[in-house]
Design an enzyme around this catalytic site. Structure first.
Site, PDB file in Angstrom:
ATOM      1  N   LYS A   1      81.267  28.278  29.064  1.00  0.00           N
ATOM      2  CA  LYS A   1      80.713  26.923  29.076  1.00  0.00           C
ATOM      3  C   LYS A   1      79.364  26.946  28.371  1.00  0.00           C
ATOM      4  O   LYS A   1      78.450  27.667  28.785  1.00  0.00           O
ATOM      5  CB  LYS A   1      80.551  26.414  30.505  1.00  0.00           C
TER       6      LYS A   1
ATOM      7  N   ASP B   1      77.889  14.263  41.570  1.00  0.00           N
ATOM      8  CA  ASP B   1      78.873  13.856  40.553  1.00  0.00           C
ATOM      9  C   ASP B   1      80.269  14.280  41.026  1.00  0.00           C
ATOM     10  O   ASP B   1      81.086  14.760  40.261  1.00  0.00           O
ATOM     11  CB  ASP B   1      78.537  14.498  39.210  1.00  0.00           C
TER      12      ASP B   1
END
Length: 374
Positions: free
Chosen positions: A90, A195
């Site tokens: 990532k 989130d």
């Protein structure tokens, strides 16, 4: 970085430095800038190359297969380790056009004034890796963290599907209960995901839920932690209602959830310092938040009242106005102006106009006959 500094750090001759810089520019790993001073700066592609090369040099990677996906603040790549197993890299990408408010919404900078997007991406990757490592050690279903370097995080691949891509499931009620229990588990460890939605939840073929994406996670002592918790649950409830036609009638109260372990203090999550404040400072902070919210609501109410007044004024018929009598205009006495020079100029123009124009005797002398062309 100016060229002379590159030569001194790399210990390469000037001719060799020029060739290397041109090759790096060709592959867009660096970029030239001459606004403040003449030099070169590192791009995200160059930063990616340095991080991946570090993983390769340490024996953690063998190759990069391709991109798995992209998000508002990161890119995901599928890779292979030395044993041929799939893993994921990532790469943080803070500073995208659609997500440039991170400097004000996240406390990455703290008291620093100078910064750039590469540095912020590195801080985001370090924070996310620390969150993932702490949660994985406590048994929370997350990807297993392997290593990190610069703005890159190396982790295991999740054999599942994003919740947003699932159209049909046998028991959606059980899945919703698992997701809510996972959110409660995070609060018990001292975190609020902030989130926690269908985009950051993976579902395996066995029906297990795995949570991903942690850089925006905050402490339970954050001033807006309860607000983030309610927002996450309402977002999930709305998604399950629209997709699977089920919903949770009662949410667990945030204040009733017992915090069993203060992991937020260990990893220094945003808002963890609130536990070190006195009771008076906490009350002052809450009063300040209430004042800000009430001022926002008053502004909204005033704007709505102004809009309603404007609509009423438009809807009310206006009475015809009586014609007003014309008022006599009073001329102001202007000072006398000497106009002798203007009269002389007009007379001169009239004399020039009445003069006969001279005849040109040889006007047609230079004309060419074109009869022989036909």
């Amino acid at each position: 970085v100016p060229t002379k500094l590159i030569e001194s750090i790399a210990k390469i001759r000037r001719g060799g430095t020029f060739k290397i810089v041109q090759q790096l520019l060709k592959y867009k790993l660096i970029q030239h800038d001459s606004k403040q001073y003449d030099g070169y700066f590192l791009t995200y592609q160059g930063y990616d190359a340095l991080a991946i090369y570090s993983f390769l040099k340490r024996g953690l990677l063998s190759s990069v297969k391709g991109m798995l996906g992209t998000g508002k603040e990161s890119d995901i790549y599928l890779c292979l380790d030395q044993d041929g197993n799939d893993c994921v890299v990532k790469l943080a990408r803070l500073g995208r056009i659609s997500f440039r408010a991170v400097k004000s919404k996240r406390d990455y900078l703290k008291n620093r004034s100078k910064n750039n997007w590469l540095y912020l991406s590195r801080l985001a990757a370090i924070r996310e890796y620390s969150f993932m490592e702490a949660l994985f050690a406590e048994g929370v279903p997350t990807p297993s963290p392997i290593s990190h370097n610069r703005h890159a995080i190396l982790m295991s691949r999740v054999n599942g599907f994003p919740l947003i891509n699932i159209r049909h499931i046998e028991n959606p009620t059980s899945l919703l209960n698992k997701i809510i229990n996972l959110g409660i588990r995070l609060v018990q460890l001292g975190f609020v995901h902030s989130d926690f939605n269908q985009f950051n939840l993976m579902v395996t073929e066995e029906g297990e839920v795995i949570v991903i994406d942690f850089p925006q996670m905050v402490s339970v002592n954050h001033p807006h932690a309860e607000e983030f918790w309610i927002r996450d649950l309402e977002c999930l409830n709305k998604f399950f209602l629209n997709r699977f036609e089920i919903e949770c009638s009662e949410f667990p109260e945030f204040k009733e959830i017992e915090v069993l372990k203060q992991l937020d203090e260990e990893v220094q999550a945003t808002g963890y310092m609130r536990t070190q404040l006195t009771q008076k400072e906490i009350q002052d902070l809450e009063e300040l938040n209430q004042v800000n919210r009430s001022s926002d609501s008053q502004d909204e109410a005033e704007s709505s009242e102004e809009d309603s007044e404007e609509t009423e004024q438009l809807q009310e018929p206006q009475e015809p106005q009586e014609p007003q009598e014309p008022q006599e205009l009073q001329r102001e006495e202007s000072p006398e102006v000497n106009t002798d020079h203007l009269k002389k100029r007009v007379n001169k123009q009239l004399q020039n106009k009445n003069k006969p124009k001279p005849k040109h005797k040889n006007r047609n002398k230079n004309k060419i006959s074109t009869k022989h062309l036909y």
